[in-house]
Design an enzyme around this catalytic site. Structure first.
Site, PDB file in Angstrom:
ATOM      1  N   SER A 278       0.852  -1.189   0.000  1.00 15.61           N
ATOM      2  CA  SER A 278       0.000   0.000   0.000  1.00 15.61           C
ATOM      3  C   SER A 278       0.888   1.239   0.000  1.00 15.61           C
ATOM      4  CB  SER A 278      -0.888   0.009   1.251  1.00 15.61           C
ATOM      5  OG  SER A 278      -1.500   1.267   1.449  1.00 15.61           O
TER       6      SER A 278
ATOM      7  N   TYR B  31      -1.988  -0.224  10.431  1.00 17.26           N
ATOM      8  CA  TYR B  31      -2.109  -0.601   9.024  1.00 17.26           C
ATOM      9  C   TYR B  31      -0.867  -0.174   8.240  1.00 17.26           C
ATOM     10  CZ  TYR B  31      -3.911  -0.933   4.256  1.00 17.26           C
ATOM     11  OH  TYR B  31      -4.084  -1.245   2.927  1.00 17.26           O
TER      12      TYR B  31
END
Length: 249
Positions: free
Chosen positions: A141, A155
């Site tokens: 990501s 995250y």
């Protein structure tokens, strides 16, 4: 090189299902796994109806069951008659500000996005080393580029670990028939991004998936997708003052 036999984890929805549709359109044989096997069965029927010449194998798999991962990968390899590419895509977007009583959400995020991805990489590379070829793809990501505050801290840390794993493997396997790619998507319109409240700079799902598949097909060692604006932000974000990052986040 055409990677004909492709395994995708987390393929029941979102980016995983989108990549499955695009690779099927290109005539590739697919091994799809996820927890929701009913969704996979529906996706297989859709893909075979649209692309009758391909093979699609499906298996239920919870990637947090680390002992099950190599077994399922081997079953799918046997059913397809080999694996040319494994896309480690399964991930979750839970998270809370640390110290607010939601350690469970942050630990689950770190486990699925990094530890379980590591288990999938182990299983894939075990197959690739035996057959002396293959392409491992880690879906990370843009959150990996810079530590993010608040509910996104765990995250971003989990994805930073995954990107570091991909870089280390790419260095180790450089010059061999085994290739490693790390793909870092920015905000793409999926249910997970909607739940996370990612509303700025969101790319439509088809554009995001097409840019991911293009990066995977060219076997880029590291790719930020879609290229605009994320390739620029990849350069800029590590250099921004912390106060600016706090406001942007």
């Amino acid at each position: 090189m055409t990677r004909q036999k492709i395994l995708i984890t987390g393929a029941s929805s979102g980016l995983g299902a989108g990549m499955a549709r695009e690779f099927a359109r290109r005539g590739r044989d697919l091994a799809l796994c996820a927890r929701r096997v009913s969704n996979l069965e529906e996706l297989r029927a859709e893909l075979l109806a649209a692309n009758p010449g391909i093979t699609v194998a499906v298996r239920a798999l919870d990637v947090d069951d680390h002992a099950a991962v190599p077994k399922v990968f081997e079953e799918l390899r046997a059913e397809l008659g080999g694996l040319d590419r494994v896309i480690v895509n399964a991930g979750i977007g839970k998270g809370a500000r640390l110290g607010t009583g939601r350690a469970d959400a942050n630990i689950a995020t770190a486990t699925t996005n990094f530890v379980s991805a590591l288990a999938q990489a182990e299983a894939a590379l075990s197959i690739f080393r035996k057959q002396e070829s293959g392409h491992l793809v880690l879906i990370s990501s843009m959150s990996a580029v810079r530590g993010l505050p608040g509910a996104k801290a765990a995250y971003s840390a989990s994805k930073a670990g995954l990107s570091a794993l991909g870089e280390g493997l790419a260095i180790e396997l450089r010059g061999t028939p085994i290739k490693v790619s790390t793909v870092q998507p920015g905000f793409i319109a999926t249910d997970m991004s909607a739940r996370a409240g990612d509303v700025k700079l969101v790319a439509p799902l088809d554009k995001g998936v097409n840019s991911m598949v293009a990066a995977i097909e060219r076997e880029a060692v590291r790719a930020c997708v879609p290229e605009w604006p994320w390739r620029v932000l990849d350069f800029v974000m590590p250099r921004l003052p912390r106060a600016f990052m706090a406001k942007m986040s």
